[in-house]
Design a protein around this motif. Structure first.
Motif, PDB file in Angstrom:
ATOM      1  N   VAL A  64       0.418  11.625  -3.243  1.00  0.00           N
ATOM      2  CA  VAL A  64       1.200  10.407  -3.781  1.00  0.00           C
ATOM      3  C   VAL A  64       0.191   9.343  -3.710  1.00  0.00           C
ATOM      4  CG1 VAL A  64       2.877   8.897  -2.462  1.00  0.00           C
ATOM      5  CG2 VAL A  64       3.238  11.348  -2.303  1.00  0.00           C
ATOM      6  N   ILE A  65       0.218   8.390  -4.435  1.00  0.00           N
ATOM      7  CA  ILE A  65      -0.541   7.145  -4.489  1.00  0.00           C
ATOM      8  C   ILE A  65       0.592   5.970  -4.205  1.00  0.00           C
ATOM      9  CG2 ILE A  65      -2.265   5.855  -6.198  1.00  0.00           C
ATOM     10  CD1 ILE A  65      -2.706   8.524  -7.560  1.00  0.00           C
ATOM     11  N   ASP A  66       0.206   5.285  -3.181  1.00  0.00           N
ATOM     12  CA  ASP A  66       0.937   4.148  -3.178  1.00  0.00           C
ATOM     13  C   ASP A  66       0.233   2.663  -3.480  1.00  0.00           C
ATOM     14  OD1 ASP A  66       3.014   2.496  -2.199  1.00  0.00           O
ATOM     15  OD2 ASP A  66       2.596   2.885   0.003  1.00  0.00           O
ATOM     16  N   LEU A  67       0.909   2.435  -4.272  1.00  0.00           N
ATOM     17  CA  LEU A  67       0.160   1.104  -4.905  1.00  0.00           C
ATOM     18  C   LEU A  67       1.461  -0.082  -5.103  1.00  0.00           C
ATOM     19  CD1 LEU A  67      -1.373   2.574  -8.210  1.00  0.00           C
ATOM     20  CD2 LEU A  67      -2.713   2.106  -5.901  1.00  0.00           C
ATOM     21  N   ALA A  68       2.543   0.053  -4.300  1.00  0.00           N
ATOM     22  CA  ALA A  68       3.499  -0.919  -4.434  1.00  0.00           C
ATOM     23  C   ALA A  68       3.109  -2.144  -3.671  1.00  0.00           C
ATOM     24  CB  ALA A  68       4.993  -0.169  -3.670  1.00  0.00           C
ATOM     25  N   SER A 119       9.115   0.743   3.983  1.00  0.00           N
ATOM     26  CA  SER A 119       8.601   1.643   2.727  1.00  0.00           C
ATOM     27  C   SER A 119       7.714   2.597   3.176  1.00  0.00           C
ATOM     28  CB  SER A 119       8.082   0.763   1.663  1.00  0.00           C
ATOM     29  OG  SER A 119       7.426   1.221   0.667  1.00  0.00           O
ATOM     30  N   GLY A 120       6.941   2.032   3.996  1.00  0.00           N
ATOM     31  CA  GLY A 120       5.828   3.029   4.692  1.00  0.00           C
ATOM     32  C   GLY A 120       6.392   4.165   5.454  1.00  0.00           C
ATOM     33  N   ARG A 121       7.335   3.856   6.269  1.00  0.00           N
ATOM     34  CA  ARG A 121       8.074   4.981   6.968  1.00  0.00           C
ATOM     35  C   ARG A 121       8.890   6.189   5.888  1.00  0.00           C
ATOM     36  NH1 ARG A 121       9.985   0.551  11.247  1.00  0.00           N
ATOM     37  NH2 ARG A 121       8.132   0.611  12.835  1.00  0.00           N
ATOM     38  N   ASN A 122       9.601   5.290   5.238  1.00  0.00           N
ATOM     39  CA  ASN A 122      10.263   6.338   4.289  1.00  0.00           C
ATOM     40  C   ASN A 122       9.394   7.328   3.435  1.00  0.00           C
ATOM     41  OD1 ASN A 122      12.881   5.451   5.124  1.00  0.00           O
ATOM     42  ND2 ASN A 122      13.006   3.796   3.301  1.00  0.00           N
ATOM     43  N   LEU A 123       8.201   6.652   3.097  1.00  0.00           N
ATOM     44  CA  LEU A 123       7.437   7.380   2.307  1.00  0.00           C
ATOM     45  C   LEU A 123       6.720   8.618   3.072  1.00  0.00           C
ATOM     46  CD1 LEU A 123       5.104   4.985   0.179  1.00  0.00           C
ATOM     47  CD2 LEU A 123       6.481   6.976  -0.758  1.00  0.00           C
ATOM     48  N   THR A 167      -1.334   1.286   9.767  1.00  0.00           N
ATOM     49  CA  THR A 167      -0.977   2.048  11.122  1.00  0.00           C
ATOM     50  C   THR A 167      -0.013   3.034  10.703  1.00  0.00           C
ATOM     51  OG1 THR A 167      -1.337  -0.007  12.290  1.00  0.00           O
ATOM     52  CG2 THR A 167      -0.006   1.574  13.579  1.00  0.00           C
ATOM     53  N   ILE A 168       1.078   2.858  10.191  1.00  0.00           N
ATOM     54  CA  ILE A 168       1.988   3.901   9.902  1.00  0.00           C
ATOM     55  C   ILE A 168       1.395   5.342   9.073  1.00  0.00           C
ATOM     56  CG2 ILE A 168       4.133   4.567   8.195  1.00  0.00           C
ATOM     57  CD1 ILE A 168       4.912   1.520   8.939  1.00  0.00           C
ATOM     58  N   ILE A 169       0.494   4.922   8.111  1.00  0.00           N
ATOM     59  CA  ILE A 169      -0.336   5.875   7.388  1.00  0.00           C
ATOM     60  C   ILE A 169      -1.280   6.679   8.388  1.00  0.00           C
ATOM     61  CG2 ILE A 169      -2.005   6.179   5.711  1.00  0.00           C
ATOM     62  CD1 ILE A 169      -0.808   3.646   4.281  1.00  0.00           C
ATOM     63  N   ARG A 170      -1.923   6.022   9.082  1.00  0.00           N
ATOM     64  CA  ARG A 170      -2.830   6.745  10.150  1.00  0.00           C
ATOM     65  C   ARG A 170      -1.952   7.661  11.246  1.00  0.00           C
ATOM     66  NH1 ARG A 170      -5.453   1.495   9.744  1.00  0.00           N
ATOM     67  NH2 ARG A 170      -7.539   1.696   8.916  1.00  0.00           N
ATOM     68  N   GLU A 171      -0.837   6.979  11.602  1.00  0.00           N
ATOM     69  CA  GLU A 171      -0.209   7.824  12.588  1.00  0.00           C
ATOM     70  C   GLU A 171       1.012   8.959  12.079  1.00  0.00           C
ATOM     71  OE1 GLU A 171       1.605   4.667  14.920  1.00  0.00           O
ATOM     72  OE2 GLU A 171      -0.248   4.262  15.668  1.00  0.00           O
ATOM     73  N   SER A 172       0.747   9.031  10.572  1.00  0.00           N
ATOM     74  CA  SER A 172       1.803   9.912   9.946  1.00  0.00           C
ATOM     75  C   SER A 172       1.645  11.542  10.043  1.00  0.00           C
ATOM     76  CB  SER A 172       1.867   9.631   8.371  1.00  0.00           C
ATOM     77  OG  SER A 172       0.715   9.817   7.836  1.00  0.00           O
ATOM     78  N   GLY A 173       0.521  11.746  10.248  1.00  0.00           N
ATOM     79  CA  GLY A 173       0.130  13.298  10.357  1.00  0.00           C
ATOM     80  C   GLY A 173      -0.080  13.708   8.930  1.00  0.00           C
ATOM     81  N   VAL A 174       0.080  12.907   8.130  1.00  0.00           N
ATOM     82  CA  VAL A 174      -0.121  13.106   6.249  1.00  0.00           C
ATOM     83  C   VAL A 174      -1.639  13.070   6.276  1.00  0.00           C
ATOM     84  CG1 VAL A 174       0.346  12.639   4.235  1.00  0.00           C
ATOM     85  CG2 VAL A 174       2.106  12.680   5.878  1.00  0.00           C
TER      86      VAL A 174
END
Length: 258
Positions: free
Chosen positions: A54-58, A75-79, A118-125
């Motif tokens: 997934v590439i997030d450019l929004a 948006s970040g949490r939903n993604l 921060t959401i991305i780093r903590e997502s586990g993805v």
């Protein structure tokens, strides 16, 4: 490989989709108009079926402090929730050089980008965050945002602007690689003061506004230090400088004056 490009119809997204398809990959350009809404989560699970990356450019439609924070957090949490359900192997997000520094100086927009990261780093993805400097394509917008009558007052802080084509190349290169689980930086080839570059640009395109440099002029609500928007020494530099960008832009007819 199969890619889902959030914001796939935008300036960078459309170039990324085109490049990935030219390399033989499947690239889905996702946006609210295509039935994918990151704010509500609608269409995300369906769009991620079979996707590798997934590439997030929004970007937020509003730069008001609360609105932009709400956008990037929701948006970040939903993604990332949809990515965990789909087993996505790589999340690539485009962000901005100097987010922490400029957020600390008072920029609500940059605080929102920090929250997104921060959401991305903590997502586990598995992820890679690309920090980019400002795009040459934003010069007119930077000027407009600071205009007051016949005068435009801009920060004297340095920027190292990059062409959107170089950004798209970097996003594609990163997306085809392994997750860094960290940040990579990209920037243009030349370091220039913001006020001086915008003044030069406006002179070239025969815009009558007069640019005044002021070290205390805010940028996205923050007063910049000289190096707030500059990349570190390990940044990957684009090849397109100001003159080359101008010759290929909508301002090409003015390029001989550059």
């Amino acid at each position: 490989m199969k890619f889902l490009v959030i914001g796939g119809s935008g300036l960078i997204g459309s170039k990324v989709v085109q490049r990935l398809r030219a390399k033989g990959h499947e690239a889905i350009a996702a946006s609210s108009s295509s039935g994918v809404n990151t704010l509500t989560g609608a269409g995300l699970d369906e769009a991620m079926a079979g996707v590798d990356t997934v590439i997030d450019l929004a970007n937020s439609p509003s730069f008001e402090d609360k609105a932009v924070l709400d956008f990037f957090q929701t948006s970040g949490r939903n993604l990332v929730a949809a990515e965990r359900r789909a087993g996505i192997a790589h999340h690539v997000a485009l962000s901005i050089v100097g987010t922490d520094r400029v957020a600390a100086a008072g920029s609500g927009y940059m605080r929102a980008k920090v929250a997104q990261e921060t959401i991305i780093r903590e997502s586990g993805v598995p992820y890679t965050i690309i920090h980019s400097t400002q795009f040459f394509e934003f010069l007119a917008g930077i000027a407009k945002s600071a205009a007051g009558g016949d005068t435009i007052t801009l920060s004297t802080g340095y920027i190292q602007p990059i062409a959107s084509d170089d950004v798209a190349d970097a996003v594609v290169r990163t997306s085809l690689g392994q997750p860094a689980n960290g940040v990579v930086e990209i920037a243009g080839p030349d370091k220039l003061r913001m006020s001086e570059l915008v003044g030069r640009f406006l002179t070239i395109i025969n815009d009558p506004h007069h640019v005044v440099g002021d070290a205390k002029a805010p940028y996205f609500g923050a007063v910049l230090a000289d190096d707030s928007l500059l990349p570190g020494p390990d940044a990957t530099l684009g090849e397109i400088d100001f003159h080359a960008w101008l010759k290929s832009s909508q301002y090409a007819s003015f390029a001989s004056a550059a």
